[in-house]
Design an enzyme around this catalytic site. Sequence first.
Site, mmCIF file in Angstrom:
data_model
loop_
_atom_site.group_PDB
_atom_site.id
_atom_site.type_symbol
_atom_site.label_atom_id
_atom_site.label_comp_id
_atom_site.label_asym_id
_atom_site.label_seq_id
_atom_site.Cartn_x
_atom_site.Cartn_y
_atom_site.Cartn_z
ATOM 1 N N TYR A 30 0.827 -1.206 0.000
ATOM 2 C CA TYR A 30 0.000 0.000 0.000
ATOM 3 C C TYR A 30 0.861 1.255 0.000
ATOM 4 C CZ TYR A 30 0.875 1.079 4.948
ATOM 5 O OH TYR A 30 1.457 1.433 6.135
ATOM 6 N N LYS A 143 6.390 -1.629 2.275
ATOM 7 C CA LYS A 143 5.131 -1.073 2.802
ATOM 8 C C LYS A 143 4.012 -2.066 2.509
ATOM 9 C CE LYS A 143 3.070 3.525 3.268
ATOM 10 N NZ LYS A 143 3.513 3.793 4.646
ATOM 11 N N GLU A 175 12.202 3.284 14.598
ATOM 12 C CA GLU A 175 11.264 4.312 14.138
ATOM 13 C C GLU A 175 10.053 4.293 15.053
ATOM 14 O OE1 GLU A 175 10.098 3.429 10.109
ATOM 15 O OE2 GLU A 175 9.880 1.281 10.506
ATOM 16 N N LEU A 199 11.014 1.804 7.543
ATOM 17 C CA LEU A 199 10.429 2.192 6.270
ATOM 18 C C LEU A 199 11.177 3.407 5.740
ATOM 19 C CD1 LEU A 199 8.100 1.726 4.225
ATOM 20 C CD2 LEU A 199 6.860 3.501 5.476
#
Length: 276
Positions: A30, A143, A175, A199
């Site tokens: 996505y 992702k 993160e 990411l």
Amino acid sequence: MYFYKDGFLEKKDLHISPDDRGYYFGDGVYEVFRVYNGRIYEQEAHMQRLQKSASEVRIALPYSSQEIENILSKLVHENGIVEGTIYMQITRGEAPRAHPFPKDAQPVMLAYCTDVKRPTATIQSGIHAISFEDIRWLRCDLKTLNLLPNVMAKQAALDHGVQEVILHRSGTVTECSASNFMMVKDHILYTHPANNLILHGITRAVVLRLARALQIDVKEEPFTLQQLQQADEAFITGTTVEVTPVIHIDGKPIGSGEPGPITRKLQNEFERTFAV
């Protein structure tokens, strides 16, 4: 509000098959795009990341990049979105439930818009966070739809009365549940390197580019929770959060407990990248 799935249609006319592999395996990828002033922000960078994610999990995109961009632009136009987001996902397709890749399934693309506004209040005031063990898989650079660990982390934050978690692997900060993380110490900007453990955030890349243009020293290297406790400033970056200060972590203030000067400078420069 118009959606896209095999054409443009209203939500009431949208049907998702229970045999879609995204539904029972999370077998898909996505992207979330930001829309400012009716334009899709950093569209090319998002498309490049989508292509990488799809390629790595061996899902063929159902349309060319240009066709996808045209679909998204039309979604923005048809829904009259001036400021908001686009959510888009591509699953491996519909097939009876079995772990191996189906031979004949066709990838399914779904996209829609929201008119969610910029989070200006938290951008200005900052947020509180807690630290939380990073229990995700080892391909966080992709992702994908497999977001249950992120959901659990975000809920842990809310359960503790804060807005975000700072994820770490055995003490090394990676993160956050839905954003990238940076800290400032002695006028140097630190963030985890863009490897498989985080990411590769689009806003992250923009902020690092802006920091270097402002001649702020940048170090993409791992740092620990202990080092973070001594930070002068900290903030998160992301498509929906932009550059949001983190002013308390685990109940302790970061620096002065207020958004810092480098954070403010980067916020101002970031806003210029989409201002009319």
